[in-house]
Design a protein around this motif. Structure first.
Motif, PDB file in Angstrom:
ATOM      1  N   THR A  11      63.647  31.684 104.086  1.00 38.61           N
ATOM      2  CA  THR A  11      62.019  31.691 104.035  1.00 38.61           C
ATOM      3  C   THR A  11      61.274  31.725 102.450  1.00 38.61           C
ATOM      4  OG1 THR A  11      62.263  34.006 103.915  1.00 38.61           O
ATOM      5  CG2 THR A  11      61.794  32.832 106.118  1.00 38.61           C
ATOM      6  N   GLY A  12      62.041  31.533 101.326  1.00 36.29           N
ATOM      7  CA  GLY A  12      61.331  31.611  99.733  1.00 36.29           C
ATOM      8  C   GLY A  12      60.531  29.965  99.761  1.00 36.29           C
ATOM      9  N   CYS A  13      60.519  29.202 100.291  1.00 35.53           N
ATOM     10  CA  CYS A  13      60.235  28.220  99.637  1.00 35.53           C
ATOM     11  C   CYS A  13      58.900  28.501  99.274  1.00 35.53           C
ATOM     12  CB  CYS A  13      59.954  27.189 100.957  1.00 35.53           C
ATOM     13  SG  CYS A  13      58.620  28.083 101.768  1.00 35.53           S
ATOM     14  N   GLY A  14      57.769  29.259  99.361  1.00 35.14           N
ATOM     15  CA  GLY A  14      56.388  29.140  98.758  1.00 35.14           C
ATOM     16  C   GLY A  14      56.912  29.729  96.880  1.00 35.14           C
ATOM     17  N   ILE A  15      57.246  30.703  96.703  1.00 36.31           N
ATOM     18  CA  ILE A  15      57.916  31.637  95.903  1.00 36.31           C
ATOM     19  C   ILE A  15      58.446  30.376  94.679  1.00 36.31           C
ATOM     20  CG2 ILE A  15      59.363  32.932  94.717  1.00 36.31           C
ATOM     21  CD1 ILE A  15      58.929  35.191  96.927  1.00 36.31           C
ATOM     22  N   ALA A  16      59.684  29.368  95.304  1.00 32.38           N
ATOM     23  CA  ALA A  16      60.084  28.449  94.764  1.00 32.38           C
ATOM     24  C   ALA A  16      59.279  27.674  94.408  1.00 32.38           C
ATOM     25  CB  ALA A  16      61.368  27.941  95.764  1.00 32.38           C
ATOM     26  N   TRP A  46      54.407  31.557 104.835  1.00 41.09           N
ATOM     27  CA  TRP A  46      55.216  30.640 105.165  1.00 41.09           C
ATOM     28  C   TRP A  46      54.002  30.421 106.269  1.00 41.09           C
ATOM     29  CZ3 TRP A  46      58.817  30.439 109.332  1.00 41.09           C
ATOM     30  CH2 TRP A  46      59.384  31.196 108.816  1.00 41.09           C
ATOM     31  N   SER A  47      53.178  30.604 107.141  1.00 50.63           N
ATOM     32  CA  SER A  47      52.072  30.561 107.759  1.00 50.63           C
ATOM     33  C   SER A  47      51.010  31.214 107.500  1.00 50.63           C
ATOM     34  CB  SER A  47      52.532  31.395 109.485  1.00 50.63           C
ATOM     35  OG  SER A  47      52.615  32.680 108.867  1.00 50.63           O
ATOM     36  N   ASP A  48      50.637  31.613 106.150  1.00 47.51           N
ATOM     37  CA  ASP A  48      48.872  31.695 105.137  1.00 47.51           C
ATOM     38  C   ASP A  48      49.300  31.435 103.463  1.00 47.51           C
ATOM     39  OD1 ASP A  48      47.341  33.472 103.998  1.00 47.51           O
ATOM     40  OD2 ASP A  48      47.305  35.269 105.524  1.00 47.51           O
ATOM     41  N   THR A  49      48.286  30.982 103.913  1.00 46.14           N
ATOM     42  CA  THR A  49      48.590  30.202 102.678  1.00 46.14           C
ATOM     43  C   THR A  49      47.605  31.423 101.717  1.00 46.14           C
ATOM     44  OG1 THR A  49      45.608  29.397 102.550  1.00 46.14           O
ATOM     45  CG2 THR A  49      46.685  27.843 103.148  1.00 46.14           C
ATOM     46  N   GLN A  50      47.074  32.358 101.871  1.00 49.36           N
ATOM     47  CA  GLN A  50      46.352  33.445 100.380  1.00 49.36           C
ATOM     48  C   GLN A  50      47.841  33.522 100.016  1.00 49.36           C
ATOM     49  OE1 GLN A  50      43.383  33.424 100.375  1.00 49.36           O
ATOM     50  NE2 GLN A  50      43.904  34.572  98.706  1.00 49.36           N
ATOM     51  N   TYR A  51      49.488  33.869 100.210  1.00 47.00           N
ATOM     52  CA  TYR A  51      49.845  34.394  99.497  1.00 47.00           C
ATOM     53  C   TYR A  51      50.259  33.841  98.208  1.00 47.00           C
ATOM     54  CZ  TYR A  51      50.960  37.420 103.607  1.00 47.00           C
ATOM     55  OH  TYR A  51      50.556  38.925 103.834  1.00 47.00           O
ATOM     56  N   VAL A  52      50.288  32.303  98.206  1.00 47.87           N
ATOM     57  CA  VAL A  52      50.883  31.232  97.175  1.00 47.87           C
ATOM     58  C   VAL A  52      49.150  31.387  96.498  1.00 47.87           C
ATOM     59  CG1 VAL A  52      52.326  29.438  98.249  1.00 47.87           C
ATOM     60  CG2 VAL A  52      50.814  29.237  98.891  1.00 47.87           C
ATOM     61  N   ARG A  53      48.359  31.468  96.661  1.00 50.96           N
ATOM     62  CA  ARG A  53      47.255  31.139  95.899  1.00 50.96           C
ATOM     63  C   ARG A  53      47.091  32.566  94.821  1.00 50.96           C
ATOM     64  NH1 ARG A  53      43.381  27.487  98.430  1.00 50.96           N
ATOM     65  NH2 ARG A  53      43.853  27.080 100.462  1.00 50.96           N
ATOM     66  N   ILE A  61      46.686  29.813  87.444  1.00 49.35           N
ATOM     67  CA  ILE A  61      46.190  28.181  88.402  1.00 49.35           C
ATOM     68  C   ILE A  61      45.072  28.865  89.284  1.00 49.35           C
ATOM     69  CG2 ILE A  61      47.150  26.507  89.581  1.00 49.35           C
ATOM     70  CD1 ILE A  61      48.855  26.787  86.833  1.00 49.35           C
ATOM     71  N   ALA A  62      44.387  27.734  89.305  1.00 46.77           N
ATOM     72  CA  ALA A  62      43.008  27.952  89.943  1.00 46.77           C
ATOM     73  C   ALA A  62      44.048  27.096  91.222  1.00 46.77           C
ATOM     74  CB  ALA A  62      41.826  27.741  89.593  1.00 46.77           C
ATOM     75  N   PHE A 132      47.086  19.797 102.765  1.00 47.50           N
ATOM     76  CA  PHE A 132      47.421  19.924 101.131  1.00 47.50           C
ATOM     77  C   PHE A 132      46.742  21.232 100.160  1.00 47.50           C
ATOM     78  CE2 PHE A 132      45.247  16.965 100.095  1.00 47.50           C
ATOM     79  CZ  PHE A 132      44.354  16.853  99.210  1.00 47.50           C
ATOM     80  N   ILE A 133      47.465  21.782  99.342  1.00 47.33           N
ATOM     81  CA  ILE A 133      46.314  22.572  98.033  1.00 47.33           C
ATOM     82  C   ILE A 133      46.146  22.082  96.930  1.00 47.33           C
ATOM     83  CG2 ILE A 133      45.716  25.171  97.341  1.00 47.33           C
ATOM     84  CD1 ILE A 133      47.760  26.512  99.940  1.00 47.33           C
ATOM     85  N   LYS A 134      45.361  21.404  96.027  1.00 45.87           N
ATOM     86  CA  LYS A 134      45.340  21.155  95.076  1.00 45.87           C
ATOM     87  C   LYS A 134      45.255  21.812  93.981  1.00 45.87           C
ATOM     88  CE  LYS A 134      41.845  18.468  91.759  1.00 45.87           C
ATOM     89  NZ  LYS A 134      40.789  18.171  91.923  1.00 45.87           N
ATOM     90  N   VAL A 135      46.062  21.792  92.805  1.00 44.39           N
ATOM     91  CA  VAL A 135      45.658  23.014  92.170  1.00 44.39           C
ATOM     92  C   VAL A 135      46.017  22.567  90.808  1.00 44.39           C
ATOM     93  CG1 VAL A 135      48.281  24.942  93.139  1.00 44.39           C
ATOM     94  CG2 VAL A 135      48.268  22.943  91.141  1.00 44.39           C
ATOM     95  N   SER A 136      45.577  23.500  89.676  1.00 44.15           N
ATOM     96  CA  SER A 136      45.108  23.184  88.166  1.00 44.15           C
ATOM     97  C   SER A 136      45.019  23.968  87.866  1.00 44.15           C
ATOM     98  CB  SER A 136      43.477  22.522  88.265  1.00 44.15           C
ATOM     99  OG  SER A 136      42.712  22.777  87.639  1.00 44.15           O
ATOM    100  N   LEU A 137      45.063  24.493  86.767  1.00 44.80           N
ATOM    101  CA  LEU A 137      44.599  25.550  85.177  1.00 44.80           C
ATOM    102  C   LEU A 137      42.905  25.812  85.594  1.00 44.80           C
ATOM    103  CD1 LEU A 137      46.503  23.721  82.207  1.00 44.80           C
ATOM    104  CD2 LEU A 137      47.198  25.425  84.044  1.00 44.80           C
ATOM    105  N   LEU A 138      43.194  27.196  85.210  1.00 46.72           N
ATOM    106  CA  LEU A 138      41.693  27.726  85.540  1.00 46.72           C
ATOM    107  C   LEU A 138      40.907  27.322  84.478  1.00 46.72           C
ATOM    108  CD1 LEU A 138      42.810  31.799  86.536  1.00 46.72           C
ATOM    109  CD2 LEU A 138      41.758  29.769  88.141  1.00 46.72           C
ATOM    110  N   HIS A 139      41.353  26.557  83.647  1.00 41.28           N
ATOM    111  CA  HIS A 139      40.012  26.526  82.380  1.00 41.28           C
ATOM    112  C   HIS A 139      39.305  24.922  82.649  1.00 41.28           C
ATOM    113  CE1 HIS A 139      43.727  25.098  80.624  1.00 41.28           C
ATOM    114  NE2 HIS A 139      43.516  23.481  79.794  1.00 41.28           N
TER     115      HIS A 139
END
Length: 145
Positions: A11-16, A46-53, A61-62, A132-139
């Motif tokens: 169940t480590g897909c979010g961490i990986a 893997w049922s809540d997006t807050q953890y990976v965020r 990473i934003a 999907f969740i878009k990701v980007s560097l904070l700056h």
């Protein structure tokens, strides 16, 4: 050449996936996650997006504020967390986290599942992302989504 991080727990897909975005090993990312109170055996990973965020923000990473419905592979940003294998159990949503990357115009999915022959995937017809969740560097500039 990308060297994908493979999840070391079922169940480590979010961490990986976060490790694949930020360039850390699975044990490094797991230690950071555990320090933040995030554990692979918690089904909420893997049922809540807050953890990976939370993990991504901790690494500078934003993320987009919302989950963005998947429409086409061409419409994805250059880096995104994708929710594939979406299903429900007892009315609760679950999914498998993967990373979409576009490098020099070449699109790929980095899938951390240990059972795959290749963790760098281009078999887009075999995957059915829900959102999907878009990701980007904070700056970098803020997101529209």
């Amino acid at each position: 050449m990308i060297s994908p991080v493979i999840q070391e727990e079922a169940t480590g897909c979010g961490i990986a996936s976060v490790a694949n975005i930020v360039g850390k090993t699975y044990p490094e990312m797991k230690a950071i996650a555990n320090g933040l109170g995030i554990y692979a055996d918690d089904t909420a990973l893997w049922s809540d997006t807050q953890y990976v965020r939370t993990l991504l923000k901790n690494e500078g990473i934003a993320t987009s504020d919302n989950e963005i419905p998947f429409t086409t592979w061409d419409n994805l940003p250059d880096t995104a967390l994708l929710a594939i294998k979406h299903h429900q159990e007892d009315g609760k949503d679950f999914w498998h986290w993967v990373v979409f990357k576009r490098i020099d115009g070449n699109a790929m999915v980095i899938d951390s599942a240990a059972y795959l022959d290749s963790n760098t995937r281009t078999d887009f017809g075999e995957m059915t992302p829900k959102w999907f969740i878009k990701v980007s560097l904070l700056h970098e500039s803020s997101f529209d989504a």
